[in-house]
Design a protein around this motif. Structure first.
Motif, PDB file in Angstrom:
ATOM      1  N   ALA A 297      18.522 -16.578  32.075  1.00  9.47           N
ATOM      2  CA  ALA A 297      17.216 -16.167  32.587  1.00  9.47           C
ATOM      3  C   ALA A 297      16.118 -17.123  32.116  1.00  9.47           C
ATOM      4  CB  ALA A 297      16.900 -14.746  32.129  1.00  9.47           C
ATOM      5  N   ILE A 298      16.257 -17.610  30.880  1.00  5.59           N
ATOM      6  CA  ILE A 298      15.246 -18.536  30.361  1.00  5.59           C
ATOM      7  C   ILE A 298      15.220 -19.809  31.190  1.00  5.59           C
ATOM      8  CG2 ILE A 298      14.730 -20.065  28.403  1.00  5.59           C
ATOM      9  CD1 ILE A 298      15.626 -17.768  26.560  1.00  5.59           C
ATOM     10  N   SER A 299      16.398 -20.220  31.659  1.00  4.36           N
ATOM     11  CA  SER A 299      16.408 -21.470  32.409  1.00  4.36           C
ATOM     12  C   SER A 299      16.057 -21.279  33.885  1.00  4.36           C
ATOM     13  CB  SER A 299      17.739 -22.215  32.234  1.00  4.36           C
ATOM     14  OG  SER A 299      18.772 -21.319  31.915  1.00  4.36           O
ATOM     15  N   SER A 300      15.770 -20.066  34.292  1.00  5.99           N
ATOM     16  CA  SER A 300      15.227 -19.912  35.651  1.00  5.99           C
ATOM     17  C   SER A 300      13.869 -19.215  35.578  1.00  5.99           C
ATOM     18  CB  SER A 300      16.194 -19.132  36.546  1.00  5.99           C
ATOM     19  OG  SER A 300      16.816 -18.092  35.818  1.00  5.99           O
ATOM     20  N   PRO A 301      12.841 -19.977  35.196  1.00  3.41           N
ATOM     21  CA  PRO A 301      11.550 -19.384  34.875  1.00  3.41           C
ATOM     22  C   PRO A 301      10.755 -18.917  36.093  1.00  3.41           C
ATOM     23  CG  PRO A 301      11.447 -21.771  34.620  1.00  3.41           C
ATOM     24  CD  PRO A 301      12.846 -21.437  35.043  1.00  3.41           C
ATOM     25  N   ASP A 302      11.247 -19.172  37.287  1.00  4.84           N
ATOM     26  CA  ASP A 302      10.509 -18.728  38.463  1.00  4.84           C
ATOM     27  C   ASP A 302      10.546 -17.200  38.583  1.00  4.84           C
ATOM     28  OD1 ASP A 302      13.101 -19.953  38.581  1.00  4.84           O
ATOM     29  OD2 ASP A 302      13.305 -19.104  40.590  1.00  4.84           O
ATOM     30  N   GLN A 303      11.518 -16.599  37.905  1.00  2.00           N
ATOM     31  CA  GLN A 303      11.658 -15.145  37.968  1.00  2.00           C
ATOM     32  C   GLN A 303      11.537 -14.609  36.547  1.00  2.00           C
ATOM     33  OE1 GLN A 303      15.511 -15.160  39.871  1.00  2.00           O
ATOM     34  NE2 GLN A 303      15.088 -13.047  40.486  1.00  2.00           N
ATOM     35  N   ASN A 400       2.128 -21.332  27.219  1.00  2.00           N
ATOM     36  CA  ASN A 400       3.258 -21.329  28.143  1.00  2.00           C
ATOM     37  C   ASN A 400       4.396 -20.492  27.565  1.00  2.00           C
ATOM     38  OD1 ASN A 400       5.084 -21.848  30.132  1.00  2.00           O
ATOM     39  ND2 ASN A 400       5.214 -24.062  29.761  1.00  2.00           N
ATOM     40  N   ILE A 401       4.285 -19.190  27.745  1.00  2.00           N
ATOM     41  CA  ILE A 401       5.199 -18.283  27.063  1.00  2.00           C
ATOM     42  C   ILE A 401       6.529 -18.177  27.799  1.00  2.00           C
ATOM     43  CG2 ILE A 401       5.517 -15.878  26.365  1.00  2.00           C
ATOM     44  CD1 ILE A 401       2.470 -15.792  26.076  1.00  2.00           C
ATOM     45  N   GLY A 402       7.610 -18.348  27.050  1.00  2.00           N
ATOM     46  CA  GLY A 402       8.926 -18.261  27.660  1.00  2.00           C
ATOM     47  C   GLY A 402       9.718 -17.038  27.238  1.00  2.00           C
ATOM     48  N   LEU A 403       9.302 -16.392  26.141  1.00  2.00           N
ATOM     49  CA  LEU A 403      10.084 -15.279  25.604  1.00  2.00           C
ATOM     50  C   LEU A 403       9.165 -14.280  24.903  1.00  2.00           C
ATOM     51  CD1 LEU A 403      12.947 -14.099  24.754  1.00  2.00           C
ATOM     52  CD2 LEU A 403      12.660 -15.409  22.639  1.00  2.00           C
ATOM     53  N   ILE A 404       9.368 -13.026  25.226  1.00  2.00           N
ATOM     54  CA  ILE A 404       8.663 -11.972  24.485  1.00  2.00           C
ATOM     55  C   ILE A 404       9.709 -10.977  24.000  1.00  2.00           C
ATOM     56  CG2 ILE A 404       6.868 -10.208  24.561  1.00  2.00           C
ATOM     57  CD1 ILE A 404       5.736 -11.622  27.032  1.00  2.00           C
ATOM     58  N   VAL A 405       9.780 -10.798  22.685  1.00  2.00           N
ATOM     59  CA  VAL A 405      10.732  -9.862  22.105  1.00  2.00           C
ATOM     60  C   VAL A 405       9.963  -8.686  21.519  1.00  2.00           C
ATOM     61  CG1 VAL A 405      12.373  -9.526  20.202  1.00  2.00           C
ATOM     62  CG2 VAL A 405      12.429 -11.647  21.535  1.00  2.00           C
ATOM     63  N   ALA A 406      10.440  -7.472  21.733  1.00  2.00           N
ATOM     64  CA  ALA A 406       9.907  -6.321  20.997  1.00  2.00           C
ATOM     65  C   ALA A 406      11.071  -5.717  20.222  1.00  2.00           C
ATOM     66  CB  ALA A 406       9.284  -5.301  21.936  1.00  2.00           C
ATOM     67  N   ASP A 407      11.086  -5.987  18.919  1.00  2.00           N
ATOM     68  CA  ASP A 407      12.173  -5.473  18.093  1.00  2.00           C
ATOM     69  C   ASP A 407      11.875  -4.024  17.719  1.00  2.00           C
ATOM     70  OD1 ASP A 407      14.562  -5.568  16.715  1.00  2.00           O
ATOM     71  OD2 ASP A 407      13.613  -6.170  14.839  1.00  2.00           O
ATOM     72  N   GLU A 408      12.901  -3.211  17.586  1.00  2.00           N
ATOM     73  CA  GLU A 408      12.726  -1.766  17.340  1.00  2.00           C
ATOM     74  C   GLU A 408      11.776  -1.191  18.392  1.00  2.00           C
ATOM     75  OE1 GLU A 408      14.666  -0.687  15.147  1.00  2.00           O
ATOM     76  OE2 GLU A 408      14.851  -2.112  13.510  1.00  2.00           O
ATOM     77  N   CYS A 409      12.128  -1.433  19.649  1.00  2.00           N
ATOM     78  CA  CYS A 409      11.191  -1.147  20.737  1.00  2.00           C
ATOM     79  C   CYS A 409      10.890   0.342  20.893  1.00  2.00           C
ATOM     80  CB  CYS A 409      11.731  -1.711  22.048  1.00  2.00           C
ATOM     81  SG  CYS A 409      13.308  -0.986  22.537  1.00  2.00           S
ATOM     82  N   ARG A 429       6.220  -6.087  28.948  1.00  2.00           N
ATOM     83  CA  ARG A 429       6.989  -6.279  30.185  1.00  2.00           C
ATOM     84  C   ARG A 429       6.094  -6.769  31.309  1.00  2.00           C
ATOM     85  NH1 ARG A 429      10.661  -1.502  31.678  1.00  2.00           N
ATOM     86  NH2 ARG A 429      11.295  -3.061  33.207  1.00  2.00           N
ATOM     87  N   MET A 430       4.894  -6.231  31.386  1.00  2.00           N
ATOM     88  CA  MET A 430       3.945  -6.723  32.403  1.00  2.00           C
ATOM     89  C   MET A 430       3.647  -8.203  32.182  1.00  2.00           C
ATOM     90  SD  MET A 430       0.781  -4.119  32.409  1.00  2.00           S
ATOM     91  CE  MET A 430       0.870  -2.417  32.896  1.00  2.00           C
ATOM     92  N   TYR A 431       3.397  -8.529  30.920  1.00  2.00           N
ATOM     93  CA  TYR A 431       2.994  -9.896  30.580  1.00  2.00           C
ATOM     94  C   TYR A 431       4.115 -10.871  30.923  1.00  2.00           C
ATOM     95  CZ  TYR A 431       0.427 -13.393  27.829  1.00  2.00           C
ATOM     96  OH  TYR A 431      -0.278 -14.484  27.404  1.00  2.00           O
ATOM     97  N   GLY A 436       6.229 -15.375  33.733  1.00  2.00           N
ATOM     98  CA  GLY A 436       7.581 -15.825  34.040  1.00  2.00           C
ATOM     99  C   GLY A 436       8.449 -15.882  32.792  1.00  2.00           C
ATOM    100  N   ALA A 437       8.063 -15.127  31.774  1.00  2.00           N
ATOM    101  CA  ALA A 437       8.829 -15.143  30.528  1.00  2.00           C
ATOM    102  C   ALA A 437       9.969 -14.137  30.604  1.00  2.00           C
ATOM    103  CB  ALA A 437       7.928 -14.805  29.350  1.00  2.00           C
ATOM    104  N   VAL A 438      10.895 -14.282  29.672  1.00  2.00           N
ATOM    105  CA  VAL A 438      11.974 -13.323  29.532  1.00  2.00           C
ATOM    106  C   VAL A 438      11.557 -12.308  28.477  1.00  2.00           C
ATOM    107  CG1 VAL A 438      14.345 -13.030  28.722  1.00  2.00           C
ATOM    108  CG2 VAL A 438      13.743 -14.939  30.228  1.00  2.00           C
ATOM    109  N   CYS A 439      11.767 -11.037  28.786  1.00  2.00           N
ATOM    110  CA  CYS A 439      11.372  -9.999  27.848  1.00  2.00           C
ATOM    111  C   CYS A 439      12.639  -9.342  27.291  1.00  2.00           C
ATOM    112  CB  CYS A 439      10.510  -8.975  28.586  1.00  2.00           C
ATOM    113  SG  CYS A 439       9.825  -7.725  27.518  1.00  2.00           S
TER     114      CYS A 439
END
Ligand code: ADP
Ligand code: ZN
Ligand code: ZN
Length: 817
Positions: A297-303, A400-409, A429-431, A436-439
């Motif tokens: 998913a990270i390598s297809s940033p269009d989605q 240029n954000i590529g990843l958003i993690v929420a630990d202990e979500c 998730r909205m962001y 185009g980041a992976v959440c």
């Protein structure tokens, strides 16, 4: 041809979006996301440009006065996120935009004014004349310096006129970042060791002397500054002791720039404290396939893609976050890692720091404004590749954000429970969609709603079913406290917990005693048969009203009754309110085991700065045998010497009139149970309850996350709660109980009018009723809950009419208490 922009203005009293013109002097410099100063009424305020418009919506459009910062303070995706959040949470855009701007920006950004025509004589206005004279006299000045000469006099409009006429130049200035963030307080010996030794006898009274001596003796041996927490742990001293030593000139206390982990020293006991580099680890097959999905998913940033990564603590989730972050950094993008609370997750933070040295920015509540501002600016330039922090870290302006993690979500600290209300996981998730980041949401116990979304394809569900070490989860023994009472055991501890505690202490190991404090002493039950008093109309447990005398109340429908003298079911007189504080548990332990060193970890003992670190260090260094605490125990650290976890009262809160109560308790009990037996020593959990048959208790004892989810989901379906409906909670607060009640009924009547129309017939109203916590901080609370497929549009319409002024409106609340 003039240019017009929409500006969101943020001053507490007025909050909205207004049109302004870009003056010629700023032409070409103003863009979307810029922070500017604009006239507003007779004031001057700051605002952020959110878009260009062709035509202003008012005739007499005013001009922007100043550009505060030559760079945008909000990125385009941030503006999109702010607008979506405002829309979906029914908050004002201005209040949401406020979340994105560090306080420092308005305080530290400034404008530098210089007189361009040295002998200019002003005749236009007294203020302009004063300004010119001031600049002649003092040379070029910054806005804030001018403020100090013009107390209470509005000078900026006159100044902009001078700037427009070319008499004065205006240039935005920002002080350079301080680059490194201060973080921990450290102590260092300030005198030669002999001198310190000589002072040893004179350090205090009988009570304080030993502690201060121990602290000083420890510092004499340390060649470098030492985190004060270590000093505390080593010597039993506290901040006041160290300050006293500082007063006497023996030591120095200061903030150090390095992030140090409280367990660094304890590390010698703990294999988990040594962090392997990436090369030293081979991912397990489960980790590999999860990571592969994410990297794809990270390598297809269009989605954009969202994942729910479900796995018990120790199943290798953090390793996946680390590798995913590495992948996005490799691609020139950045990552945001959200954790519930920095102070409770030092191990996670340290792993990121050691994997990405020099590239990680930490955002937490104890940062000063200046530190926060610096981190914000280094994020904005892309100098920082990873931002790690609590919910507000989501608003870091990474380019240029590529990843958003929420630990202990699942953690409730992701929800901001004061206006503007928002849930950082939903915002994340909205962001991700806007960037185009992976959440990636990670948890051992995701909420029912999160899990449901993963199963209904709104998120992809990835699972790590096993602990890396292969060690089993600890055995959980349920103790039915009614049997204890029958056997004459009326104390806090069951016979088994007492015996196990004794055995653990004899072996020189450590124990944790957990108390679930939420909703203490509020509902009424029979200690002999476990019968809980419920409302005849709604079956909700009745709660004791603290203000009134012994009145029991249903918070769903308002039903009331007196507190009975005996149990309606078994006629026992042992009918009591339910609740217990950690102080009492500590006293009990001290009474039963006089030589045991206890430590309390609750909100009370952690109000001071560094308190979490201090307590954890004490405990991890085996300076205490029993740790007694509340919710905080659920998070945090590996403590290998802990072989016993006692859940003193599992069912507190189980009967709260809140559809989310069961899941919250399941989450916290599951996490606490997981504290025991992390090392080869093994361990066990003793869970004391008056309701052993309850689903929550049974699922906890079996570590049965899936089973709990299935039953809970079924129950939500039956009762029509989320994810099968949406809720909006409306709360009104007033110092006067009658005014609160009256206003609640007024709004309820208005709402009822709408709910009878066909358009809203699927929306139901619960209330108005007093809130469960009926009085907070001197305010009486009343609430109305709207429930339906989507009650939000109804309120959006109604909010416009302003009859919900002064109400707190929560969309998708995480608790109805
Ligand atoms: P979680 O975040 O789910 O609690 P971690 O990523 O912290 O799990 O992993 C738990 C422990 O196992 C950590 O000490 C980590 O360094 C180690 N670990 C993680 N993945 C592996 C692996 N593939 N092989 C060996 N050890 C691992
Ligand atoms: Zn009722
Ligand atoms: Zn009874």
């Amino acid at each position: 041809m003039n240019t017009f922009v929409q500006i969101v203005v943020n001053v507490p009293a007025v909050s909205g979006i207004f049109d302004y013109a870009v003056p010629e002097s700023l032409a070409g410099q103003i863009g979307i996301g810029h922070l500017v100063v604009v006239p507003f009424g007779n004031k001057t305020v700051q605002g952020v440009v959110i878009r260009f418009v062709d035509q202003p919506s008012v005739q007499n459009v005013k001009e922007i006065t100043e550009l505060v910062d030559p760079l945008p303070v909000l990125t385009q995706p941030q503006i999109a996120l702010a607008e979506s959040m405002a829309e979906s949470t029914l908050s004002s855009l201005a209040s949401i935009v406020g979340l994105f701007l560090p306080v420092g920006i308005s305080q530290e950004a400034d404008v530098h004014y210089q007189l361009l025509i040295p002998d200019y004589q002003d005749k236009t206005s007294p203020v302009a004349t004063r300004l010119i004279n001031l600049l002649k006299e003092r040379g070029a000045l910054r806005g804030r310096q001018i403020d100090s000469h013009f107390r209470k006099v509005e000078w900026r409009n006159s100044m902009s006129a001078l700037v427009r006429k070319g008499i004065v130049s205006a240039k935005s200035v920002l002080p350079p970042p301080r680059v490194r963030s201060k973080y921990v307080r450290v102590a260092l010996l300030a005198v030669p060791p002999q001198e310190a030794e000589a002072e040893m006898p004179n350090l205090g009274t009988r009570q304080t002397l030993a502690r201060r001596q121990a602290a000083l003796r420890f510092l004499i041996q340390q060649p470098e500054p030492v985190n004060v927490s270590w000093v505390y742990a080593e010597s039993g001293s506290n901040l006041a002791d160290l300050q006293e030593l500082e007063e006497r000139g023996l030591i120095r206390l200061f903030e150090s720039e390095i992030f140090r982990d409280p367990l660094e020293r304890a590390g010698k006991h703990s294999p988990a404290d040594w962090y392997p580099t990436k090369q030293e680890l081979d991912l397990t097959p489960e980790q590999s396939s999860a990571l592969q999905e994410i990297v794809h998913a990270i390598s297809s940033p269009d989605q954009s893609h969202s994942y729910l990564l479900q796995g018990v603590t120790g199943s290798g989730k953090t390793e996946i976050y680390l590798r995913a972050a590495e992948e996005v950094i490799k691609r020139g993008r950045q990552a945001i890692i959200l954790v519930p609370e920095i102070a409770l997750t030092p191990q996670t933070v340290r792993r990121f720091l050691s994997r990405f040295p020099g590239q990680v920015g930490i955002v937490h509540s104890k940062l000063s404004e200046g530190e926060r501002y610096d981190t914000w600016r280094r994020a904005r330039t892309g100098a920082l590749k990873v931002i790690i922090g609590a919910r507000s870290a989501l608003f870091s302006p990474l380019p240029n954000i590529g990843l958003i993690v929420a630990d202990e979500c699942h953690d409730s600290s992701y929800y901001q429970a004061d206006p503007p209300f928002y849930h950082a996981v939903i915002a994340a998730r909205m962001y991700a969609r806007f960037t185009g980041a992976v959440c990636v949401l990670g948890s051992a116990t995701p909420t029912v709603v999160q899990r449901y979304q993963a199963e209904t394809q709104q998120m992809q569900h990835l699972q790590l079913p096993r602990r890396i070490t292969g060690s089993d989860l600890p055995f959980v023994q349920i103790i039915d406290m009614r049997d204890e009472l029958k056997a004459g055991q009326r104390g806090i501890f069951s016979r088994l917990l007492f015996r196990e505690l004794e055995a653990t202490l004899t072996r020189g190991e450590q124990a944790i005693l957990f108390l679930n404090r939420r909703g203490t002493a509020t509902y009424i039950f029979c200690r002999d048969c476990g019968y809980v008093l419920r409302c005849p109309n709604c079956n909700t447990p009745l709660t004791l009203h603290i203000d009134e005398n012994e009145r029991l109340l249903c918070h769903q429908c308002g039903y009331q009754r007196q507190k009975p003298k005996e149990c309606p079911s078994c006629k026992s007189k042992q009918i009591r309110e339910y609740g217990l504080g950690s102080e009492r548990v500590e006293a009990e332990v001290n009474g039963l085991f006089p030589n045991t060193r206890t430590l309390r970890w609750d909100w009370e003992t952690t109000r001071k700065k560094d308190a979490h670190e201090m307590i954890l260090t004490h405990f991890a260094n085996h300076q205490a045998d029993v740790l007694i605490g509340t919710q905080m125990l659920a998070k945090g650290l590996d403590l290998p010497l802990v072989t016993l976890v006692g859940i003193v009262l599992a069912d507190v809160g189980l009967y709260l009139p809140d559809p989310f109560a069961g899941e919250r308790i399941f989450q916290v009990l599951t996490q606490v149970a997981g504290r025991a037996g992390r090392s080869e020593r093994g361990g066990k959990v003793i869970l004391q309850t008056f309701d052993p048959a309850s689903q929550v208790i049974q699922s906890t004892a079996r570590h049965d996350v899936n089973g709990f989810y299935e039953t809970e989901l079924e129950q939500r379906r039956r009762l029509g709660y989320p994810p099968f409906s949406r809720l909006v909670r409306l709360e009104y607060r007033h110092r006067d109980p009658l005014s609160a009640e009256k206003e609640a009924h007024r709004v309820a009547a208005k709402l009822r009018e709408y709910l009878t129309t066909p358009q809203w017939k699927l929306v139901t109203m619960i209330g108005p009723v007093p809130s469960f916590f009926a009085k907070i901080g001197g305010f009486y609370r009343w609430q109305i809950v709207l429930r339906g497929p989507d009650p939000v549009p109804l309120l959006r319409e109604r909010l416009v009419e302003n009859w919900l002024k002064d109400w707190r409106v929560e969309v998708d609340p995480i608790s109805l208490l």
